[in-house]
Design an enzyme around this catalytic site. Structure first.
Site, PDB file in Angstrom:
ATOM      1  N   LYS A   1      35.417 -30.459 -29.658  1.00 57.86           N
ATOM      2  CA  LYS A   1      35.124 -30.626 -31.092  1.00 57.86           C
ATOM      3  C   LYS A   1      36.378 -31.265 -31.694  1.00 57.86           C
ATOM      4  CE  LYS A   1      35.343 -29.335 -34.892  1.00 57.86           C
ATOM      5  NZ  LYS A   1      35.908 -30.209 -35.959  1.00 57.86           N
TER       6      LYS A   1
ATOM      7  N   GLU B   1      47.902 -23.649 -29.652  1.00 59.46           N
ATOM      8  CA  GLU B   1      49.075 -24.370 -30.140  1.00 59.46           C
ATOM      9  C   GLU B   1      48.910 -24.479 -31.649  1.00 59.46           C
ATOM     10  OE1 GLU B   1      49.285 -27.912 -27.741  1.00 59.46           O
ATOM     11  OE2 GLU B   1      49.550 -26.704 -25.941  1.00 59.46           O
TER      12      GLU B   1
ATOM     13  N   CYS C   1      53.507 -31.678 -35.108  1.00 57.76           N
ATOM     14  CA  CYS C   1      53.737 -30.235 -35.053  1.00 57.76           C
ATOM     15  C   CYS C   1      55.193 -29.909 -34.737  1.00 57.76           C
ATOM     16  CB  CYS C   1      52.828 -29.601 -34.023  1.00 57.76           C
ATOM     17  SG  CYS C   1      53.107 -30.253 -32.370  1.00 57.76           S
TER      18      CYS C   1
ATOM     19  N   GLU D   1      54.542 -24.016 -43.811  1.00 55.88           N
ATOM     20  CA  GLU D   1      54.324 -25.338 -43.209  1.00 55.88           C
ATOM     21  C   GLU D   1      53.662 -26.263 -44.230  1.00 55.88           C
ATOM     22  OE1 GLU D   1      51.096 -26.001 -40.302  1.00 55.88           O
ATOM     23  OE2 GLU D   1      52.614 -26.945 -39.042  1.00 55.88           O
TER      24      GLU D   1
HETATM   25  P1  NAD Z   1      42.917 -27.081 -38.534  1.00 53.85           P
HETATM   26  O1  NAD Z   1      43.218 -25.739 -38.005  1.00 53.85           O
HETATM   27  O2  NAD Z   1      42.477 -27.213 -39.932  1.00 53.85           O
HETATM   28  O3  NAD Z   1      41.760 -27.782 -37.671  1.00 53.85           O
HETATM   29  C1  NAD Z   1      41.890 -27.987 -36.285  1.00 53.85           C
HETATM   30  C2  NAD Z   1      40.515 -28.034 -35.671  1.00 53.85           C
HETATM   31  O4  NAD Z   1      39.896 -26.754 -35.815  1.00 53.85           O
HETATM   32  C3  NAD Z   1      39.577 -29.040 -36.317  1.00 53.85           C
HETATM   33  O5  NAD Z   1      38.806 -29.648 -35.311  1.00 53.85           O
HETATM   34  C4  NAD Z   1      38.726 -28.157 -37.222  1.00 53.85           C
HETATM   35  O6  NAD Z   1      37.464 -28.698 -37.512  1.00 53.85           O
HETATM   36  C5  NAD Z   1      38.606 -26.905 -36.383  1.00 53.85           C
HETATM   37  N1  NAD Z   1      38.315 -25.671 -37.121  1.00 53.85           N
HETATM   38  C6  NAD Z   1      38.641 -25.367 -38.393  1.00 53.85           C
HETATM   39  N2  NAD Z   1      38.219 -24.122 -38.700  1.00 53.85           N
HETATM   40  C7  NAD Z   1      37.617 -23.630 -37.585  1.00 53.85           C
HETATM   41  C8  NAD Z   1      36.977 -22.397 -37.263  1.00 53.85           C
HETATM   42  N3  NAD Z   1      36.873 -21.407 -38.141  1.00 53.85           N
HETATM   43  N4  NAD Z   1      36.473 -22.245 -36.019  1.00 53.85           N
HETATM   44  C9  NAD Z   1      36.596 -23.228 -35.100  1.00 53.85           C
HETATM   45  N5  NAD Z   1      37.165 -24.429 -35.350  1.00 53.85           N
HETATM   46  C10 NAD Z   1      37.684 -24.625 -36.576  1.00 53.85           C
HETATM   47  O7  NAD Z   1      44.206 -27.975 -38.245  1.00 53.85           O
HETATM   48  P2  NAD Z   1      44.441 -29.487 -38.669  1.00 53.85           P
HETATM   49  O8  NAD Z   1      44.656 -29.543 -40.136  1.00 53.85           O
HETATM   50  O9  NAD Z   1      43.407 -30.332 -38.038  1.00 53.85           O
HETATM   51  O10 NAD Z   1      45.826 -29.806 -37.908  1.00 53.85           O
HETATM   52  C11 NAD Z   1      47.075 -29.577 -38.451  1.00 53.85           C
HETATM   53  C12 NAD Z   1      47.634 -28.267 -37.929  1.00 53.85           C
HETATM   54  O11 NAD Z   1      47.704 -28.321 -36.515  1.00 53.85           O
HETATM   55  C13 NAD Z   1      49.040 -27.981 -38.390  1.00 53.85           C
HETATM   56  O12 NAD Z   1      49.143 -26.627 -38.714  1.00 53.85           O
HETATM   57  C14 NAD Z   1      49.893 -28.286 -37.171  1.00 53.85           C
HETATM   58  O13 NAD Z   1      51.125 -27.615 -37.106  1.00 53.85           O
HETATM   59  C15 NAD Z   1      48.975 -27.859 -36.079  1.00 53.85           C
HETATM   60  N6  NAD Z   1      49.336 -28.506 -34.807  1.00 53.85           N
HETATM   61  C16 NAD Z   1      49.980 -27.742 -33.862  1.00 53.85           C
HETATM   62  C17 NAD Z   1      50.360 -28.319 -32.654  1.00 53.85           C
HETATM   63  C18 NAD Z   1      51.084 -27.535 -31.589  1.00 53.85           C
HETATM   64  O14 NAD Z   1      51.246 -28.054 -30.490  1.00 53.85           O
HETATM   65  N7  NAD Z   1      51.529 -26.329 -31.870  1.00 53.85           N
HETATM   66  C19 NAD Z   1      50.072 -29.653 -32.417  1.00 53.85           C
HETATM   67  C20 NAD Z   1      49.440 -30.399 -33.416  1.00 53.85           C
HETATM   68  C21 NAD Z   1      49.058 -29.800 -34.605  1.00 53.85           C
HETATM   69  O1  6OD Z   2      53.210 -33.867 -26.317  1.00 58.13           O
HETATM   70  C1  6OD Z   2      52.395 -32.928 -26.278  1.00 58.13           C
HETATM   71  O2  6OD Z   2      51.878 -32.535 -25.237  1.00 58.13           O
HETATM   72  C2  6OD Z   2      52.029 -32.272 -27.520  1.00 58.13           C
HETATM   73  N1  6OD Z   2      51.202 -31.209 -27.390  1.00 58.13           N
HETATM   74  C3  6OD Z   2      52.495 -32.725 -28.669  1.00 58.13           C
HETATM   75  C4  6OD Z   2      52.194 -32.179 -29.916  1.00 58.13           C
HETATM   76  C5  6OD Z   2      52.432 -32.860 -31.032  1.00 58.13           C
HETATM   77  C6  6OD Z   2      52.084 -32.297 -32.298  1.00 58.13           C
HETATM   78  O3  6OD Z   2      51.871 -32.941 -33.269  1.00 58.13           O
END
Ligand code: NAD
Ligand code: 6OD
Length: 523
Positions: A215, A291, A325, A427
């Site tokens: 998804k 993550e 992230c 964040e």
């Molecule tokens: P989000 O949590 O809003 O959405 C991520 C995904 O989850 C989307 O596909 C969304 O449709 C889905 N989703 C939302 N609510 C859901 C639910 N209740 N059940 C199942 N799926 C659901 O995140 P975003 O805004 O798309 O991404 C930004 C966030 O992602 C930031 O907090 C960022 O730090 C984090 N992020 C973390 C990493 C990491 O490696 N730790 C990497 C990239 C992004």
């Molecule tokens: O490089 C990766 O494998 C990874 N998970 C990066 C994440 C980036 C976040 O924005």
């Protein structure tokens, strides 16, 4: 309206081809622009592109100018059920029976086909995110291909443990471990580096022999859809890779996490979404790998290589418009170089070149959406309300023509806030940071660790002993010393505290994507 078209999109406007004008690009002249093309994006289920049974779709808007660039099929329970059933059937069929060598060869073929269709993936990612061409072409899309090759090689080469034990009759017994795929894995991914982050899960999941239901974020549906064409082209059996588009809560995202025939869920996104998914997964005792969010500290000591530190911190804070992230949103600079560092970072921010991915020299893109811009701008207001000194930015740049409608914000720096300020604790996921001076190692460690997140940190010093001390002291999953976002896919990746659960990367991915079983043979 069901369609089984063999392509992930159906275009309505011609004109896709324009030569790349980026002199530093490795593939000049080969790139496709999708900026002016309306697309219809469909689900990919059981090897076929499909509209939703309900006929529903939603609009995907360009972050660059807010124009509608795609109609995306909006999935529901019917699509999730069909995708999970297709994945289960694949596991019971050819995919489940396939020899490891052949599976890994197919994943290499996926990587090669992504590389062959490099321009299409770059164009799709640019259309979805509006980010600069060089970031997508030199970092995000090549990583998508690497995610298939690297994990195929890991899986092929990993040994398993065995123990010879004594028994009373003197004949002994042999224990050995076997790894089996978890089964149907739900992959829920975010929008900030969509292709890299989605394939970072799909690559190891398939290498381990699972089938996936993906998804992708509703903001970035294109590359996940395009990958279906690649899977079919190289002969990945149908049902192994499935994509259902749509939203999260009470929608396909949640339906995947609640589905009784999904065996494990790997998720990248916000911490609070992770909490909702964990509750859903608890009902079926399903394994999760998370993550999650971060509020990463950057730490710059006075003995650093100033030019390298400036470049590294600039990238870590503003690359991808701060939507990384691992990015820095809290910066601590040792007092003797504080003023100089802040001034130099300010100058770098004020020199960014806004523009479309195709614009010559453009190195700074928009945020992903108007909604995200509202969130980021609310933090820009909040910082001033809490008494910040604005060093640069703080608002919306004046953009020409259609771009005025895009999700642009200025790179922003503040100083002067107490550590309790919301912009230091929460964040934002935007191109901004607060900078504070520090005097001692102990002080900066305490400041860096005083946060509920623990994803990563970037530390700049030429004192090797201090670098090791700091690396042991910071409460994060990933520490970069004199570097940032240098990725070796064999290493463990993941967050401490509220930044995640589990580690993926190299053999660590096997811990999540396979189940280890023991066999004991009496000799
Ligand atoms: P989000 O949590 O809003 O959405 C991520 C995904 O989850 C989307 O596909 C969304 O449709 C889905 N989703 C939302 N609510 C859901 C639910 N209740 N059940 C199942 N799926 C659901 O995140 P975003 O805004 O798309 O991404 C930004 C966030 O992602 C930031 O907090 C960022 O730090 C984090 N992020 C973390 C990493 C990491 O490696 N730790 C990497 C990239 C992004
Ligand atoms: O490089 C990766 O494998 C990874 N998970 C990066 C994440 C980036 C976040 O924005």
């Amino acid at each position: 309206m069901a369609s089984t078209a063999g392509r992930y999109w159906t275009g309505t406007t011609a004109d896709p081809y324009t030569a790349c004008d980026d002199a530093s690009c490795s593939s000049p002249g080969r790139r496709i622009h999708t900026e002016n093309r309306l697309q219809t994006i469909q689900h990919f289920i059981d090897g076929e592109y499909r509209a939703s049974a309900s006929g529903q779709s939603f609009e995907k808007r360009s972050p660059l100018d807010n124009r509608v660039i795609a109609q995306v099929a909006e999935g529901g329970r019917a699509e999730v059920d069909a995708a999970v059933a297709a994945a289960r059937a694949a596991l019971r069929g050819d995919w489940g029976r396939m020899a490891l060598e052949k599976r890994c060869a197919l994943l290499h073929a996926v990587a090669d086909e992504i590389t062959r269709r490099f321009d299409d993936f770059v164009a799709a990612e640019e259309a979805d995110t509006g980010q600069p061409h060089h970031v997508i072409a030199h970092a995000f899309v090549p990583r998508g291909a690497a995610n298939f090759k690297v994990f195929a090689d890991v899986v092929k080469n990993v040994p398993t443990e065995s123990f010879r034990m004594d028994t009373p009759d003197g004949r002994g017994a042999l224990n050995y471990a076997i790894r089996k795929p978890k089964g149907v894995v739900g992959v829920i991914s975010p929008w900030n580096a969509p292709f890299l982050l989605m394939t970072w899960k799909v690559g190891p999941a398939l290498a381990c022999g699972n089938a996936v239901v993906v998804k992708p974020s509703e903001e970035t549906p294109m590359t996940a859809a395009l990958l279906g064409e690649v899977m079919n082209a190289v002969g990945i059996p149908k049902g192994v890779y499935n994509v259902v588009h749509g939203f999260g809560p009470d929608a396909p995202g949640a339906f995947i996490t609640q589905h009784e025939d999904v065996d494990a869920i790997t998720f990248t996104g916000e911490t609070r979404t992770g909490a909702a998914i964990m509750k859903a997964a608890a009902d079926g005792i399903r394994d999760v790998s998370f993550e999650l969010g971060g509020k990463n500290a950057g730490i710059v000591f006075a003995d650093c290589d100033m030019d390298a530190a400036l470049e590294g911190i600039f990238r870590s804070t503003f690359m991808n418009t701060g939507q990384v992230c691992l990015g820095t949103e809290r910066l601590y600079v040792e007092r003797p170089i504080f003023e100089r560092f802040v001034a130099a970072l300010k100058a770098r921010c004020e020199a960014v070149s806004y523009g479309r991915p195709s614009a010559p020299g453009a190195n700074y893109g928009p945020l992903i959406s108007q909604e995200h811009r509202r969130k980021v701008l609310s933090y820009y207001d909040q910082a001033l309300a809490e008494g910040a000194t604005l060093v640069t930015g703080g608002g919306v740049p004046a953009m020409p023509g259609d771009l005025a409608e895009g999700a642009w914000v200025q790179p922003t720096i503040w100083t002067g806030l107490p550590e309790t300020a919301r912009v230091i604790q929460e964040e934002i996921f935007g191109p901004c940071c607060h900078i504070r001076p520090f005097d001692t190692e102990d002080e900066v460690l305490q400041l860096a660790n005083a946060n509920r997140y623990g994803l990563s940190t970037t530390i700049w010093t030429q004192d090797l002993a201090r670098a090791h001390r700091m690396a042991e002291g910071v409460e994060v999953g990933i520490t970069y010393i004199n570097s940032w976002f240098l990725r070796d896919l064999r290493t463990p990746f993941g967050g401490s505290k509220q930044s995640g659960i589990g580690r993926e990367g190299g053999v660590h991915s096997l811990e999540f994507y396979t189940e280890l079983r023991n066999v004991c043979i009496k000799l």
